[in-house]
Design a protein around this motif. Structure first.
Motif, PDB file in Angstrom:
ATOM      1  N   ALA A  31      -3.630  -6.245  -5.464  1.00 20.20           N
ATOM      2  CA  ALA A  31      -2.708  -6.876  -4.690  1.00 20.20           C
ATOM      3  C   ALA A  31      -3.317  -7.990  -3.644  1.00 20.20           C
ATOM      4  CB  ALA A  31      -2.151  -5.760  -3.803  1.00 20.20           C
ATOM      5  N   LYS A  32      -4.384  -7.886  -3.212  1.00 20.59           N
ATOM      6  CA  LYS A  32      -4.825  -9.142  -2.471  1.00 20.59           C
ATOM      7  C   LYS A  32      -5.521  -9.859  -3.157  1.00 20.59           C
ATOM      8  CE  LYS A  32      -6.104  -5.071   0.701  1.00 20.59           C
ATOM      9  NZ  LYS A  32      -7.353  -4.299   1.260  1.00 20.59           N
TER      10      LYS A  32
ATOM     11  N   GLU B  94       0.807  -1.159   0.172  1.00 22.69           N
ATOM     12  CA  GLU B  94       0.039   0.007   0.003  1.00 22.69           C
ATOM     13  C   GLU B  94       0.999   1.247   0.057  1.00 22.69           C
ATOM     14  OE1 GLU B  94      -3.565   2.219   2.232  1.00 22.69           O
ATOM     15  OE2 GLU B  94      -3.068   0.077   2.839  1.00 22.69           O
TER      16      GLU B  94
ATOM     17  N   GLN C  10      -7.310   2.224  -4.811  1.00 27.16           N
ATOM     18  CA  GLN C  10      -8.116   1.178  -4.192  1.00 27.16           C
ATOM     19  C   GLN C  10      -8.042   0.381  -5.246  1.00 27.16           C
ATOM     20  OE1 GLN C  10      -9.210   1.298  -0.929  1.00 27.16           O
ATOM     21  NE2 GLN C  10      -8.116   3.337  -1.221  1.00 27.16           N
TER      22      GLN C  10
ATOM     23  N   ARG D  53       0.720   4.091  -2.922  1.00 24.54           N
ATOM     24  CA  ARG D  53       0.358   5.434  -2.492  1.00 24.54           C
ATOM     25  C   ARG D  53       1.708   6.301  -2.889  1.00 24.54           C
ATOM     26  NH1 ARG D  53      -4.368   6.379  -0.397  1.00 24.54           N
ATOM     27  NH2 ARG D  53      -5.479   4.691   0.471  1.00 24.54           N
TER      28      ARG D  53
ATOM     29  N   LEU E  35      -5.048  -1.802  -4.950  1.00 27.19           N
ATOM     30  CA  LEU E  35      -5.017  -2.656  -3.499  1.00 27.19           C
ATOM     31  C   LEU E  35      -5.891  -3.834  -3.893  1.00 27.19           C
ATOM     32  CD1 LEU E  35      -5.156   0.177  -0.719  1.00 27.19           C
ATOM     33  CD2 LEU E  35      -3.384  -1.186  -1.364  1.00 27.19           C
ATOM     34  N   THR E  36      -6.720  -3.822  -4.433  1.00 28.69           N
ATOM     35  CA  THR E  36      -7.765  -4.898  -4.717  1.00 28.69           C
ATOM     36  C   THR E  36      -6.817  -5.837  -5.478  1.00 28.69           C
ATOM     37  OG1 THR E  36      -9.706  -3.636  -4.635  1.00 28.69           O
ATOM     38  CG2 THR E  36      -9.883  -5.643  -5.889  1.00 28.69           C
TER      39      THR E  36
END
Length: 190
Positions: free
Chosen positions: A188-189, A84, A182, A88, A185-186
């Motif tokens: 990445a998971k 994250e 966002q 960012r 990050l989605t």
């Protein structure tokens, strides 16, 4: 007139640094050699002892910018940044406004795509090293490889930055950046 040891390499490095920033700020096609050399404090005639052509300078400037970007990503690893933090650090207003010191992909991809194979290959090699390092930030996943997700995340970040730079309303650009964060990050998971 004799120059001190390392003068030629220092001059070459200065030209590459100036060109790299100028290419990212104005685009390679819009950046003339005369302006680059003047900004580097040199005459036009000083260009050719260092580079065969503007194309050669562009290739070396892109490689240099990619190397700097990779070094920053590797430094983030030693500072214990997580994915994250990395996302960012890329998708923020400072990077949005700092084109000349920013990502060469976001600034130059259309122009790199029109370059000869040697330049595109040099870009591809630098990109592969960056993606490999970015993948090391990602948790393991049963659904996809870390390299695939890292490429998707980087592609999303580059496109997000390009779109945010293209809009005229600062609040809209900021919203685009956060939406990209966002979405990355989605991925990445996943």
């Amino acid at each position: 007139m004799r120059f001190e040891k390392g003068h030629k390499e220092n001059t070459r490095r200065r030209i590459i640094d100036v060109a790299s920033k100028r290419f990212r700020r104005e685009g390679a096609a819009a950046s003339g050699l005369a302006g680059i050399m003047s900004e580097a404090g040199l005459t036009n005639g000083a260009f050719y002892p260092h580079f065969e052509s503007k194309e050669t300078l562009l290739r070396e400037a892109v490689v240099s910018a990619l190397s700097d970007q990779l070094a920053n990503l590797e430094e983030s690893r030693t500072a214990n940044f997580g994915i994250e933090d990395v996302i960012r650090d890329y998708l923020n207003v400072r990077h949005l406004q700092g084109t000349e010191n920013g990502c060469p992909s976001a600034a130059l991809l259309p122009e790199i795509g029109r370059q000869p194979d040697s330049t595109r290959k040099a870009y591809e090699d630098g990109l592969a090293r960056y993606i490999e390092t970015l993948a090391s930030y990602l948790p393991a996943s049963a659904s996809s490889s870390s390299d695939e997700r890292a490429m998707a995340i980087f592609s999303l970040m580059v496109g997000t930055l390009q779109i945010a730079r293209a809009v005229s309303v600062p609040s809209k650009a900021t919203g685009i950046l956060e939406g990209g964060v966002q979405a990355a990050l989605t991925l990445a998971k996943a």
